[in-house]
Design an enzyme around this catalytic site. Sequence first.
Site, PDB file in Angstrom:
ATOM      1  N   ARG A 221       0.800  -1.333   0.057  1.00  0.00           N
ATOM      2  CA  ARG A 221       0.004   0.067  -0.093  1.00  0.00           C
ATOM      3  C   ARG A 221       0.872   1.303  -0.096  1.00  0.00           C
ATOM      4  NH1 ARG A 221      -3.117  -2.775   4.158  1.00  0.00           N
ATOM      5  NH2 ARG A 221      -4.831  -3.702   3.195  1.00  0.00           N
TER       6      ARG A 221
ATOM      7  N   LYS B 195       1.766  11.801 -10.820  1.00  0.00           N
ATOM      8  CA  LYS B 195       0.844  10.697 -11.612  1.00  0.00           C
ATOM      9  C   LYS B 195       1.747   9.591 -11.899  1.00  0.00           C
ATOM     10  CE  LYS B 195      -1.975  13.788 -14.381  1.00  0.00           C
ATOM     11  NZ  LYS B 195      -2.453  13.998 -15.815  1.00  0.00           N
TER      12      LYS B 195
ATOM     13  N   GLU C 265       7.605  20.322 -24.312  1.00  0.00           N
ATOM     14  CA  GLU C 265       6.762  20.243 -23.005  1.00  0.00           C
ATOM     15  C   GLU C 265       7.396  21.576 -22.655  1.00  0.00           C
ATOM     16  OE1 GLU C 265       4.334  18.694 -22.138  1.00  0.00           O
ATOM     17  OE2 GLU C 265       4.572  16.825 -23.265  1.00  0.00           O
TER      18      GLU C 265
ATOM     19  N   LYS D   5       5.532  23.716 -13.484  1.00  0.00           N
ATOM     20  CA  LYS D   5       4.655  22.511 -13.620  1.00  0.00           C
ATOM     21  C   LYS D   5       4.328  22.512 -11.830  1.00  0.00           C
ATOM     22  CE  LYS D   5       3.397  17.990 -14.463  1.00  0.00           C
ATOM     23  NZ  LYS D   5       3.420  16.605 -14.886  1.00  0.00           N
TER      24      LYS D   5
ATOM     25  N   GLU E 115      -6.038  17.489 -10.116  1.00  0.00           N
ATOM     26  CA  GLU E 115      -6.603  17.944 -11.287  1.00  0.00           C
ATOM     27  C   GLU E 115      -8.123  18.312 -11.451  1.00  0.00           C
ATOM     28  OE1 GLU E 115      -5.918  14.442 -14.048  1.00  0.00           O
ATOM     29  OE2 GLU E 115      -4.524  15.925 -15.476  1.00  0.00           O
TER      30      GLU E 115
ATOM     31  N   ARG F  90      -4.991  22.505 -13.150  1.00  0.00           N
ATOM     32  CA  ARG F  90      -3.897  21.663 -13.950  1.00  0.00           C
ATOM     33  C   ARG F  90      -4.289  21.261 -15.254  1.00  0.00           C
ATOM     34  NH1 ARG F  90      -1.153  16.544 -10.346  1.00  0.00           N
ATOM     35  NH2 ARG F  90      -0.153  15.761 -12.207  1.00  0.00           N
TER      36      ARG F  90
ATOM     37  N   ASN G 140      -2.432  20.835 -20.327  1.00  0.00           N
ATOM     38  CA  ASN G 140      -2.896  20.074 -21.407  1.00  0.00           C
ATOM     39  C   ASN G 140      -2.936  20.957 -22.666  1.00  0.00           C
ATOM     40  OD1 ASN G 140      -3.205  17.629 -20.004  1.00  0.00           O
ATOM     41  ND2 ASN G 140      -5.243  18.109 -19.639  1.00  0.00           N
TER      42      ASN G 140
ATOM     43  N   HIS H  22      -2.373  19.845 -25.978  1.00  0.00           N
ATOM     44  CA  HIS H  22      -2.574  18.215 -25.776  1.00  0.00           C
ATOM     45  C   HIS H  22      -3.792  17.515 -26.697  1.00  0.00           C
ATOM     46  CE1 HIS H  22       0.995  18.667 -23.680  1.00  0.00           C
ATOM     47  NE2 HIS H  22       1.149  17.442 -23.153  1.00  0.00           N
TER      48      HIS H  22
ATOM     49  N   HIS I  11      -3.137  14.765 -28.987  1.00  0.00           N
ATOM     50  CA  HIS I  11      -3.684  13.465 -28.713  1.00  0.00           C
ATOM     51  C   HIS I  11      -4.616  13.107 -30.273  1.00  0.00           C
ATOM     52  CE1 HIS I  11      -3.758  14.023 -24.362  1.00  0.00           C
ATOM     53  NE2 HIS I  11      -2.506  13.655 -24.723  1.00  0.00           N
TER      54      HIS I  11
ATOM     55  N   HIS J  49       4.979  11.925 -29.027  1.00  0.00           N
ATOM     56  CA  HIS J  49       4.245  12.673 -28.357  1.00  0.00           C
ATOM     57  C   HIS J  49       4.507  14.020 -28.386  1.00  0.00           C
ATOM     58  CE1 HIS J  49       1.453  13.770 -24.978  1.00  0.00           C
ATOM     59  NE2 HIS J  49       2.501  14.353 -24.356  1.00  0.00           N
TER      60      HIS J  49
END
Length: 371
Positions: free
Chosen positions: A124, A146, A188, A229, A239, A243, A247, A250, A254, A267
């Site tokens: 955990r 993340k 980025e 960031k 998020e 946040r 994106n 993005h 995507h 990417h």
Amino acid sequence: MAHSSIEVSISFEDQYEVHVGQDIRRIFPSFCSNRYSREKIIVVIDEKVHRLHGEKVQAVCDEYFQDSLWLSVPEGERSKSLGQWQSLIDRILGDGVERGTPLLAVGGGVSGDLAGFVAASTLRGIPLIHMPTTLLAMVDSSIGGKTGLNHDTGKNLIGAFYQPDAVFADTAFLQTLEQKEWITGMAEVLKYAAIRSPELFDQVAGLSRGALEPGEEWAQIISESIRIKTDIVEEDTLEAGKRAFLNFGHTFGHALEKVAGYGSLSHGEAVFAGMIAATYFSQHLGHPVDDIRFAPFLPLYKQQIQSMPTDIEALIEAMKTDKKVKDNTLQLVLLKDWGSPYIHPCTDFSMLREAWQYTLAQFNVNIIRYK
Ligand SMILES: NC(=O)c1ccc[n+]([C@@H]2O[C@H](COP(=O)([O-])OP(=O)(O)OC[C@H]3O[C@@H](n4cnc5c(N)ncnc54)[C@H](O)[C@@H]3O)[C@@H](O)[C@H]2O)c1
């Protein structure tokens, strides 16, 4: 060479440090001595990075820990899988682990995301430290908590928010980074320039004219990117709002990745083109932004991109089926001005068509037109 340290406070009880600089990994043993038992460390490392930099990492681990369990992960996106996760967990539990045994994740975003989820899910949660080795991992994936794996039905669908105890972004690792990985990470950095710090555009443009290799100026750019960031993540850890600004480019990117077929466009390449589209869209809503800021970088990306999608309707369709579309409204991150992002609820898909036409033309794409 000077290094900089950024203290990131995610919440009152949950603080972590980010250290950036040439050879900064050397302070890792003293960081550990204040926190962990000397008994053992688990090192999850990208196979290629193991070959190239394993000795450097081993040296700093051996300086403090009596024992280390080394687990190499094959390079490439396919390693972010349940199968890899299980094999790492089997090795870790088989070898013996306690709640306080730290896990050091060394590599790019792939091994970092995987190792992060292994740390989050073992007993955990065991302590996690990131030692990112790609530009993208330094400025993006190691920051923000993340972690994740891919599933057959999509990317990053399994995972958890799990913060590390610290991040050591040592620019010495970047010495061996291939040009295409620099370019991926640079997209980025340019995103941070667009949403928070337009001065970064000139700084990065200056450096990108020469050979892409680490130096003090890159260390500063990496620190500044991390600071941007972390500021945004601190304001919105889970998020829920701001946040989303991360994106920028993005949603368009995507769609490009999806239509091109995952893997055929990197990417970073997709995000770069996506930022041009988002900037064009912003300008056409009357905001004072012009994609001239991206012009110095266009030749680098054009030279690298192997193939770009040509079917605008397919790109629009991909955007419409994005998981962020609700009630036929696309939440686009646009710019009111450089450094000033906002969320635009987009229902006018014809404007998207124009943005795509403009963007693909920048890459000399022969667009498929429908009558
Ligand atoms: N967690 C997050 O918030 C977040 C954010 C952005 C991206 N990501 C994830 O990050 C991943 C992409 O990360 P990436 O671009 O770092 O890819 P990557 O981890 O696949 O690394 C790219 C390549 O560089 C090699 N490499 C790594 N370090 C090197 C070095 N120092 N010298 C030479 N080669 C080196 C790797 O072996 C690999 O072949 C994706 O899976 C993406 O989903 C996560």
